[in-house]
Scaffold this active site. Structure first.
Site, PDB file in Angstrom:
ATOM      1  N   LYS A  68     -61.335  -7.438  -8.369  1.00 52.22           N
ATOM      2  CA  LYS A  68     -60.224  -6.551  -8.712  1.00 52.22           C
ATOM      3  C   LYS A  68     -59.524  -6.211  -7.406  1.00 52.22           C
ATOM      4  O   LYS A  68     -60.091  -5.560  -6.523  1.00 52.22           O
ATOM      5  CB  LYS A  68     -60.712  -5.282  -9.402  1.00 52.22           C
ATOM      6  CG  LYS A  68     -59.576  -4.330  -9.740  1.00 52.22           C
ATOM      7  CD  LYS A  68     -60.071  -2.959 -10.154  1.00 52.22           C
ATOM      8  CE  LYS A  68     -58.883  -1.999 -10.223  1.00 52.22           C
ATOM      9  NZ  LYS A  68     -59.325  -0.604 -10.468  1.00 52.22           N
ATOM     10  N   ASN A 120     -62.144   4.926 -15.452  1.00 55.29           N
ATOM     11  CA  ASN A 120     -63.323   5.465 -14.779  1.00 55.29           C
ATOM     12  C   ASN A 120     -63.352   6.992 -14.872  1.00 55.29           C
ATOM     13  O   ASN A 120     -64.210   7.576 -15.520  1.00 55.29           O
ATOM     14  CB  ASN A 120     -63.325   5.015 -13.320  1.00 55.29           C
ATOM     15  CG  ASN A 120     -64.604   5.374 -12.557  1.00 55.29           C
ATOM     16  OD1 ASN A 120     -64.839   4.879 -11.477  1.00 55.29           O
ATOM     17  ND2 ASN A 120     -65.456   6.213 -13.096  1.00 55.29           N
ATOM     18  N   THR A 121     -62.372   7.637 -14.249  1.00 51.16           N
ATOM     19  CA  THR A 121     -62.395   9.090 -14.110  1.00 51.16           C
ATOM     20  C   THR A 121     -62.487   9.813 -15.447  1.00 51.16           C
ATOM     21  O   THR A 121     -63.212  10.808 -15.580  1.00 51.16           O
ATOM     22  CB  THR A 121     -61.141   9.568 -13.360  1.00 51.16           C
ATOM     23  OG1 THR A 121     -61.048   8.856 -12.120  1.00 51.16           O
ATOM     24  CG2 THR A 121     -61.193  11.055 -13.092  1.00 51.16           C
ATOM     25  N   GLY A 132     -56.607   8.350 -11.666  1.00 48.82           N
ATOM     26  CA  GLY A 132     -57.269   9.636 -11.826  1.00 48.82           C
ATOM     27  C   GLY A 132     -56.394  10.754 -12.352  1.00 48.82           C
ATOM     28  O   GLY A 132     -56.856  11.885 -12.495  1.00 48.82           O
ATOM     29  N   ALA A 153     -55.776   2.435 -14.770  1.00 51.61           N
ATOM     30  CA  ALA A 153     -55.434   3.686 -14.084  1.00 51.61           C
ATOM     31  C   ALA A 153     -54.561   4.599 -14.931  1.00 51.61           C
ATOM     32  O   ALA A 153     -53.641   4.156 -15.613  1.00 51.61           O
ATOM     33  CB  ALA A 153     -54.752   3.432 -12.735  1.00 51.61           C
ATOM     34  N   GLY A 154     -54.881   5.897 -14.865  1.00 47.74           N
ATOM     35  CA  GLY A 154     -54.062   6.931 -15.477  1.00 47.74           C
ATOM     36  C   GLY A 154     -54.432   7.325 -16.884  1.00 47.74           C
ATOM     37  O   GLY A 154     -53.922   8.317 -17.412  1.00 47.74           O
TER      38      GLY A 154
END
Length: 266
Positions: free
Chosen positions: A100, A210-211, A161, A188-189
């Site tokens: 990645k 992830n977050t 995040g 992301a986001g």
């Protein structure tokens, strides 16, 4: 319509959720969240390993025991040289040619440096890597990355995040329409399962996050919620949703109504 597995490079996957491994409160919670999510791929930063000292050996053992495929990343790299060097180190540590690719261009938004990203991708593809580039929804950048040899694109939904969801739905729709044959993964986001479902309803192939799971009050329950949200969004897309309308359309047929609107006789 029956759904089919998604193909990423040479691998067929049934799960359309890719899960990051950072920020979990404990290794046990991480393991339980990965299992609850059904994810078949997890992203791993090289920083969890420490070269010959193998300081991250316990973490690496945990990942192997989960039976998932590892997608190393170049998280935090801010130059082409740093990203390419990190990718080569990751290939040695994790024994995979998947990477990645992140080349960060802004400290506040962690937005990709798309110029450096294309350059790094060209270099890594020449060196035999299968590159998953973290990019924007820009159509021209997508063309350049595909021309460099990338077979998967990973546009952001919002800053890493941030949990804001899909900031530019129009741009993401245009990207999906223009590259219909290319696997597209929102990266992301994403903050809630509703965001993930919305991305899947646009026709995206998978979600990487992830977050939103790792920092949830209950990461395991949230991982399961995201798995269900992604499944619902994909099923909805395959079922061909009705288009939006400006005017109402009655769901009850007018013919055969029990009562009419004709005025009563005197």
């Amino acid at each position: 319509m029956q759904d089919t597995p998604v193909k990423l490079y040479d691998t067929m996957l049934r799960s359309r959720l890719l899960l990051g491994t950072a920020q979990y409160p404990s290794p046990a919670v991480l393991a339980a969240a990965v299992k609850a999510s059904g994810a078949e791929i997890v992203t791993v930063s090289l920083r969890r390993e420490a070269g010959a000292s193998r300081a991250g050996e316990s973490f690496w053992t945990l990942i192997r025991e989960l039976g998932v495929r590892v997608l190393p990343n170049t998280a935090g790299c801010r130059s082409v040289k740093e990203a390419v060097t990190t990718a080569h180190m990751a290939r040695e540590v994790f024994a995979t040619d998947w990477i990645k690719l992140e080349v960060i261009g802004d400290d506040d938004l962690l937005q990709p440096d798309v110029f450096g990203l294309v350059e790094a991708a060209e270099s890594l593809v020449r060196d035999g890597f299968k590159v998953f580039p973290y990019t924007t929804e820009d159509l021209r950048v997508a063309e350049r990355l595909l021309g460099a040899g990338c077979e998967v694109l990973m546009p952001w939904g919002a800053p890493i995040g941030s949990g804001r969801g899909l900031n530019n739905v129009f741009g993401l729709q245009a990207l999906r329409k223009n590259f219909a044959a290319t696997p597209l993964i929102i990266d992301a986001g994403i903050g809630t399962p509703a965001h993930a479902a919305a991305a899947m309803e646009l026709g995206y192939d998978a979600i990487l996050l992830n977050t939103a799971v790792a920092k949830a009050g209950d990461p395991v329950a949230m991982a399961r919620a995201f798995a269900l949200g992604i499944e619902a969004g994909r099923l909805a897309y395959c079922a061909d949703p009705i288009p939006p309308r400006d005017m109402a359309e009655p769901s009850t047929p007018q013919i055969g109504r029990a009562f009419s609107d004709l005025p009563k006789r005197a």
